[in-house]
Enzyme design. Sequence first.
Site, PDB file in Angstrom:
ATOM      1  N   THR A  50       0.865  -1.176   0.000  1.00  0.00           N
ATOM      2  CA  THR A  50       0.000   0.000   0.000  1.00  0.00           C
ATOM      3  C   THR A  50       0.903   1.228   0.000  1.00  0.00           C
ATOM      4  OG1 THR A  50      -1.613  -1.209   1.327  1.00  0.00           O
ATOM      5  CG2 THR A  50      -1.907   1.183   1.139  1.00  0.00           C
TER       6      THR A  50
ATOM      7  N   LYS B  90      -7.832   1.476  -2.343  1.00  0.00           N
ATOM      8  CA  LYS B  90      -7.222   0.921  -1.120  1.00  0.00           C
ATOM      9  C   LYS B  90      -7.118   1.992  -0.037  1.00  0.00           C
ATOM     10  CE  LYS B  90      -4.871  -1.693   1.658  1.00  0.00           C
ATOM     11  NZ  LYS B  90      -5.518  -2.781   2.409  1.00  0.00           N
TER      12      LYS B  90
HETATM   13  P1  NAP Z   1       5.339  -5.929   7.808  1.00  0.00           P
HETATM   14  O1  NAP Z   1       5.078  -7.247   8.415  1.00  0.00           O
HETATM   15  O2  NAP Z   1       5.721  -4.772   8.693  1.00  0.00           O
HETATM   16  O3  NAP Z   1       6.468  -6.109   6.670  1.00  0.00           O
HETATM   17  C1  NAP Z   1       7.015  -4.986   6.017  1.00  0.00           C
HETATM   18  C2  NAP Z   1       7.955  -5.469   4.929  1.00  0.00           C
HETATM   19  O4  NAP Z   1       8.595  -4.317   4.331  1.00  0.00           O
HETATM   20  C3  NAP Z   1       9.097  -6.353   5.451  1.00  0.00           C
HETATM   21  O5  NAP Z   1       9.450  -7.287   4.468  1.00  0.00           O
HETATM   22  C4  NAP Z   1      10.217  -5.333   5.670  1.00  0.00           C
HETATM   23  O6  NAP Z   1      11.510  -5.908   5.694  1.00  0.00           O
HETATM   24  C5  NAP Z   1      10.020  -4.463   4.438  1.00  0.00           C
HETATM   25  N1  NAP Z   1      10.629  -3.141   4.558  1.00  0.00           N
HETATM   26  C6  NAP Z   1      10.275  -2.144   5.393  1.00  0.00           C
HETATM   27  N2  NAP Z   1      11.054  -1.067   5.206  1.00  0.00           N
HETATM   28  C7  NAP Z   1      11.927  -1.394   4.212  1.00  0.00           C
HETATM   29  C8  NAP Z   1      12.969  -0.689   3.552  1.00  0.00           C
HETATM   30  N3  NAP Z   1      13.281   0.581   3.864  1.00  0.00           N
HETATM   31  N4  NAP Z   1      13.654  -1.340   2.576  1.00  0.00           N
HETATM   32  C9  NAP Z   1      13.333  -2.624   2.238  1.00  0.00           C
HETATM   33  N5  NAP Z   1      12.357  -3.348   2.829  1.00  0.00           N
HETATM   34  C10 NAP Z   1      11.658  -2.715   3.810  1.00  0.00           C
HETATM   35  O7  NAP Z   1       4.099  -5.393   6.965  1.00  0.00           O
HETATM   36  P2  NAP Z   1       2.889  -6.231   6.314  1.00  0.00           P
HETATM   37  O8  NAP Z   1       1.794  -6.295   7.299  1.00  0.00           O
HETATM   38  O9  NAP Z   1       3.414  -7.438   5.654  1.00  0.00           O
HETATM   39  O10 NAP Z   1       2.429  -5.163   5.208  1.00  0.00           O
HETATM   40  C11 NAP Z   1       3.106  -5.035   3.954  1.00  0.00           C
HETATM   41  C12 NAP Z   1       2.286  -4.096   3.087  1.00  0.00           C
HETATM   42  O11 NAP Z   1       0.963  -4.631   2.929  1.00  0.00           O
HETATM   43  C13 NAP Z   1       2.099  -2.700   3.683  1.00  0.00           C
HETATM   44  O12 NAP Z   1       2.107  -1.744   2.652  1.00  0.00           O
HETATM   45  C14 NAP Z   1       0.709  -2.788   4.332  1.00  0.00           C
HETATM   46  O13 NAP Z   1       0.113  -1.513   4.453  1.00  0.00           O
HETATM   47  C15 NAP Z   1      -0.016  -3.719   3.373  1.00  0.00           C
HETATM   48  N6  NAP Z   1      -1.129  -4.525   3.925  1.00  0.00           N
HETATM   49  C16 NAP Z   1      -1.010  -5.133   5.151  1.00  0.00           C
HETATM   50  C17 NAP Z   1      -2.082  -5.906   5.626  1.00  0.00           C
HETATM   51  C18 NAP Z   1      -2.023  -6.606   6.973  1.00  0.00           C
HETATM   52  O14 NAP Z   1      -3.065  -7.092   7.437  1.00  0.00           O
HETATM   53  N7  NAP Z   1      -0.883  -6.711   7.627  1.00  0.00           N
HETATM   54  C19 NAP Z   1      -3.244  -6.051   4.854  1.00  0.00           C
HETATM   55  C20 NAP Z   1      -3.307  -5.452   3.586  1.00  0.00           C
HETATM   56  C21 NAP Z   1      -2.242  -4.685   3.131  1.00  0.00           C
HETATM   57  P3  NAP Z   1      12.064  -6.577   7.071  1.00  0.00           P
HETATM   58  O15 NAP Z   1      11.398  -7.925   7.156  1.00  0.00           O
HETATM   59  O16 NAP Z   1      13.520  -6.663   6.882  1.00  0.00           O
HETATM   60  O17 NAP Z   1      11.652  -5.659   8.189  1.00  0.00           O
END
Ligand code: NAP
Length: 293
Positions: A96, A171
């Site tokens: 997102t 979204k």
């Molecule tokens: P998350 O568990 O916090 O994972 C974030 C990911 O981004 C990890 O792989 C992290 O790497 C990587 N990352 C963060 N900063 C970075 C940087 N500067 N350079 C390279 N990699 C970086 O988040 P998530 O829940 O999976 O969400 C991922 C996306 O999906 C977000 O945009 C979120 O808004 C969206 N989303 C989430 C959900 C939900 O229910 N969680 C639902 C729909 C959409 P590391 O592992 O090394 O930290």
Amino acid sequence: MTRVAFIGLGRMGHGMAGRYLDAGFTVTLWNRSKAKAEDLIARGALWATSPEDAAIDADAVVTMVADDEASRTVWLGLKGAAKTAKAGTIAIECSTVSYDHAREMGRELNARGLIYIDCPVMGLPDAAASGKLTLLAGADAADLERARPYLEPIGSTIRHFGAVGSGTVYKLINNLMGAIQIAGLAEGLAIAEQAGLDMNLVLESILSGVAASPQVQRHSRRMVARDFTGATFTAALRHKDAAYAVKLAESLLADKPLVSSAAVEAYDRARATMPDDDEGKMIELVSQPKKPS
Ligand code: NAP
């Protein structure tokens, strides 16, 4: 065999990458921290040393990272995927991101010969791991058809909103409305708690009343019980999405979006003190008794 480069193995990306393995794709992974890839490597995925390395010979590159900054790094950074992805590669942004960022990435990656679609998702990590996400696509119709084989393993529903950026618009409004509902629920429950109401009766009444949206249903029990174990969506991510949505609103609407701005402010407080905690934990911030004057 069809090759997918998958970048970003957080709560959502880890399960999505596993879906490509289950579907028989050759999957090359990159994540900032390698530990999250180990079990997928044991299942047959290949490890890349950078996004640039992952994109070599990929038919599609799928990214699922936190925000605009992370997306820019993995696509256009010094070791970004755009460095090596060949012309005609399908670039699928599932993170997102902001509307401006999605459109800018579309321009940048198209200029390098890639086919870009913005494809943020709806659904929690369990839906990501079981291929049941709803995909919110913004793309030229022909490009979406080219991307479809890479979307089917991760989504059970594909909604095509229009040109690049339009999936992101939907979204962002969806998550903004969620932010408003969750922040409103926290304040409503806080008022009831401080007024000394029987919270079991309040809960029963909320869940059987007209305000019981799926968001309210999902968070009300946990807020009342102060049970924030197993965070699926963090305060930092909720703040990010609402802030991107308000920025978009300010570019489109004549008046300042008052309700939305208040939700961003509420989540800014939550992000400052509990960024990695469950988004519902913000009730702990708002349910403080007023100090006697
Ligand atoms: P998350 O568990 O916090 O994972 C974030 C990911 O981004 C990890 O792989 C992290 O790497 C990587 N990352 C963060 N900063 C970075 C940087 N500067 N350079 C390279 N990699 C970086 O988040 P998530 O829940 O999976 O969400 C991922 C996306 O999906 C977000 O945009 C979120 O808004 C969206 N989303 C989430 C959900 C939900 O229910 N969680 C639902 C729909 C959409 P590391 O592992 O090394 O930290």
